[in-house]
Design a protein around this motif. Structure first.
Motif, PDB file in Angstrom:
ATOM      1  N   LEU A 114       0.858  -1.179   0.000  1.00 44.98           N
ATOM      2  CA  LEU A 114       0.000   0.000   0.000  1.00 44.98           C
ATOM      3  C   LEU A 114       0.901   1.238   0.000  1.00 44.98           C
ATOM      4  O   LEU A 114       1.983   1.217   0.600  1.00 44.98           O
ATOM      5  N   PRO A 115       0.466   2.326  -0.625  1.00 44.69           N
ATOM      6  CA  PRO A 115       1.311   3.528  -0.711  1.00 44.69           C
ATOM      7  C   PRO A 115       1.823   4.025   0.646  1.00 44.69           C
ATOM      8  O   PRO A 115       2.977   4.434   0.756  1.00 44.69           O
ATOM      9  N   ALA A 116       0.994   3.982   1.677  1.00 45.83           N
ATOM     10  CA  ALA A 116       1.391   4.485   2.997  1.00 45.83           C
ATOM     11  C   ALA A 116       2.546   3.690   3.599  1.00 45.83           C
ATOM     12  O   ALA A 116       3.263   4.198   4.459  1.00 45.83           O
ATOM     13  N   PHE A 117       2.738   2.440   3.146  1.00 42.17           N
ATOM     14  CA  PHE A 117       3.807   1.603   3.687  1.00 42.17           C
ATOM     15  C   PHE A 117       4.969   1.462   2.715  1.00 42.17           C
ATOM     16  O   PHE A 117       6.119   1.370   3.133  1.00 42.17           O
ATOM     17  N   GLY A 118       4.700   1.483   1.431  1.00 39.89           N
ATOM     18  CA  GLY A 118       5.768   1.439   0.434  1.00 39.89           C
ATOM     19  C   GLY A 118       6.669   2.661   0.512  1.00 39.89           C
ATOM     20  O   GLY A 118       7.881   2.563   0.328  1.00 39.89           O
ATOM     21  N   VAL A 119       6.089   3.806   0.833  1.00 37.44           N
ATOM     22  CA  VAL A 119       6.883   5.039   0.916  1.00 37.44           C
ATOM     23  C   VAL A 119       7.928   4.952   2.025  1.00 37.44           C
ATOM     24  O   VAL A 119       9.000   5.548   1.927  1.00 37.44           O
ATOM     25  N   ARG A 120       7.661   4.176   3.042  1.00 36.76           N
ATOM     26  CA  ARG A 120       8.624   4.015   4.140  1.00 36.76           C
ATOM     27  C   ARG A 120       9.902   3.355   3.625  1.00 36.76           C
ATOM     28  O   ARG A 120      10.997   3.721   4.034  1.00 36.76           O
ATOM     29  N   VAL A 121       9.727   2.386   2.746  1.00 36.13           N
ATOM     30  CA  VAL A 121      10.888   1.713   2.152  1.00 36.13           C
ATOM     31  C   VAL A 121      11.656   2.695   1.271  1.00 36.13           C
ATOM     32  O   VAL A 121      12.874   2.817   1.373  1.00 36.13           O
ATOM     33  N   MET A 122      10.939   3.409   0.436  1.00 35.38           N
ATOM     34  CA  MET A 122      11.597   4.357  -0.469  1.00 35.38           C
ATOM     35  C   MET A 122      12.317   5.455   0.306  1.00 35.38           C
ATOM     36  O   MET A 122      13.419   5.859  -0.056  1.00 35.38           O
ATOM     37  N   ASP A 123      11.716   5.922   1.395  1.00 38.53           N
ATOM     38  CA  ASP A 123      12.335   6.967   2.213  1.00 38.53           C
ATOM     39  C   ASP A 123      13.636   6.493   2.850  1.00 38.53           C
ATOM     40  O   ASP A 123      14.519   7.297   3.136  1.00 38.53           O
ATOM     41  N   ALA A 124      13.784   5.185   3.068  1.00 42.24           N
ATOM     42  CA  ALA A 124      15.013   4.649   3.676  1.00 42.24           C
ATOM     43  C   ALA A 124      16.207   4.795   2.746  1.00 42.24           C
ATOM     44  O   ALA A 124      17.350   4.640   3.182  1.00 42.24           O
ATOM     45  N   PHE A 125      15.960   5.103   1.483  1.00 42.52           N
ATOM     46  CA  PHE A 125      17.044   5.311   0.527  1.00 42.52           C
ATOM     47  C   PHE A 125      17.359   6.798   0.340  1.00 42.52           C
ATOM     48  O   PHE A 125      18.215   7.158  -0.455  1.00 42.52           O
ATOM     49  N   GLU A 126      16.660   7.667   1.076  1.00 45.64           N
ATOM     50  CA  GLU A 126      16.904   9.114   1.031  1.00 45.64           C
ATOM     51  C   GLU A 126      17.964   9.488   2.065  1.00 45.64           C
ATOM     52  O   GLU A 126      18.205   8.757   3.013  1.00 45.64           O
ATOM     53  N   GLU A 127      18.550  10.663   1.876  1.00 42.83           N
ATOM     54  CA  GLU A 127      19.615  11.129   2.780  1.00 42.83           C
ATOM     55  C   GLU A 127      19.085  11.651   4.114  1.00 42.83           C
ATOM     56  O   GLU A 127      19.751  11.541   5.132  1.00 42.83           O
ATOM     57  N   VAL A 128      17.909  12.265   4.089  1.00 41.62           N
ATOM     58  CA  VAL A 128      17.355  12.881   5.307  1.00 41.62           C
ATOM     59  C   VAL A 128      16.043  12.206   5.703  1.00 41.62           C
ATOM     60  O   VAL A 128      15.284  11.781   4.839  1.00 41.62           O
ATOM     61  N   PRO A 129      15.773  12.118   7.006  1.00 39.18           N
ATOM     62  CA  PRO A 129      14.516  11.522   7.455  1.00 39.18           C
ATOM     63  C   PRO A 129      13.306  12.311   6.939  1.00 39.18           C
ATOM     64  O   PRO A 129      13.354  13.533   6.826  1.00 39.18           O
ATOM     65  N   GLN A 130      12.241  11.597   6.657  1.00 37.70           N
ATOM     66  CA  GLN A 130      11.009  12.198   6.165  1.00 37.70           C
ATOM     67  C   GLN A 130       9.958  12.210   7.283  1.00 37.70           C
ATOM     68  O   GLN A 130      10.030  11.428   8.222  1.00 37.70           O
ATOM     69  N   SER A 131       8.975  13.089   7.149  1.00 36.35           N
ATOM     70  CA  SER A 131       7.854  13.174   8.081  1.00 36.35           C
ATOM     71  C   SER A 131       6.581  13.177   7.237  1.00 36.35           C
ATOM     72  O   SER A 131       6.395  14.070   6.408  1.00 36.35           O
ATOM     73  N   ARG A 132       5.730  12.155   7.441  1.00 41.77           N
ATOM     74  CA  ARG A 132       4.551  11.999   6.580  1.00 41.77           C
ATOM     75  C   ARG A 132       3.331  11.585   7.393  1.00 41.77           C
ATOM     76  O   ARG A 132       3.458  10.981   8.454  1.00 41.77           O
ATOM     77  N   VAL A 133       2.159  11.895   6.834  1.00 43.06           N
ATOM     78  CA  VAL A 133       0.895  11.453   7.435  1.00 43.06           C
ATOM     79  C   VAL A 133       0.117  10.672   6.378  1.00 43.06           C
ATOM     80  O   VAL A 133       0.259  10.897   5.181  1.00 43.06           O
ATOM     81  N   HIS A 134      -0.710   9.740   6.863  1.00 40.67           N
ATOM     82  CA  HIS A 134      -1.502   8.901   5.961  1.00 40.67           C
ATOM     83  C   HIS A 134      -2.788   8.473   6.663  1.00 40.67           C
ATOM     84  O   HIS A 134      -2.959   8.667   7.853  1.00 40.67           O
ATOM     85  N   ASP A 135      -3.655   7.850   5.880  1.00 36.36           N
ATOM     86  CA  ASP A 135      -4.935   7.379   6.398  1.00 36.36           C
ATOM     87  C   ASP A 135      -4.961   5.853   6.580  1.00 36.36           C
ATOM     88  O   ASP A 135      -6.025   5.267   6.726  1.00 36.36           O
ATOM     89  N   GLY A 136      -3.814   5.232   6.554  1.00 37.04           N
ATOM     90  CA  GLY A 136      -3.721   3.778   6.663  1.00 37.04           C
ATOM     91  C   GLY A 136      -3.518   3.114   5.319  1.00 37.04           C
ATOM     92  O   GLY A 136      -3.093   1.975   5.247  1.00 37.04           O
TER      93      GLY A 136
END
Length: 142
Positions: A114-136
């Motif tokens: 699901l997009p709300a959980f896949g983005v967590r994986v993609m963010d792990a390949f970024e240089e800086v931590p991300q802050s996001r909100v989702h609906d589940g």
């Protein structure tokens, strides 16, 4: 004055092998593909919680490298801290919480999660931590 809303704090580990593949589980409770993780216990640090959750759900020991994102599920009041990890020992195996375990490419993650959980994986390949909100399910853009 109303009561203060309660939040649950969770942790998850994005475990990345040297070949770039990411450890994911098919959760037994909802059948969704996600990174291993769960509710942080009162007496443990964030990093200890990540190590415990990954081990409990996959049988794999990990080294926690860095925080990659903070995510809030607005529907359920869950705040998740997600950490990039690397394998440190053990062998993966199915558990009560994980009916299937796979090492996926980032492309496979994007199509399986699901997009709300896949983005967590993609963010792990970024240089800086991300802050996001989702609906589940989907991200909610600011």
């Amino acid at each position: 004055m109303g009561t203060t809303p309660k939040h649950s704090v969770s942790v998850a580990g994005i475990v990345v092998r040297d070949d770039g593949r990411v450890l994911v589980i098919k959760r037994d409770d909802n059948g969704h593909w996600e990174a291993p993780g769960g509710v942080l216990e009162l007496d443990e640090s964030f990093e200890a919680g990540v190590r415990r959750e990954v081990l409990e759900e996959t049988g794999l020991e990990v080294t926690v490298e860095r925080l990659t994102g903070v995510y809030k599920n607005l529907t359920h009041g869950i705040v998740a801290l997600v950490y990039r990890c690397r394998p440190a020992g053990g062998e993966t195996h199915m558990t009560e919480e994980a009916r299937e375990i796979r090492w996926m490419t980032t492309e496979e993650v994007q199509s399986a999660m699901l997009p709300a959980f896949g983005v967590r994986v993609m963010d792990a390949f970024e240089e800086v931590p991300q802050s996001r909100v989702h609906d589940g399910v989907n991200l909610i853009m600011a």
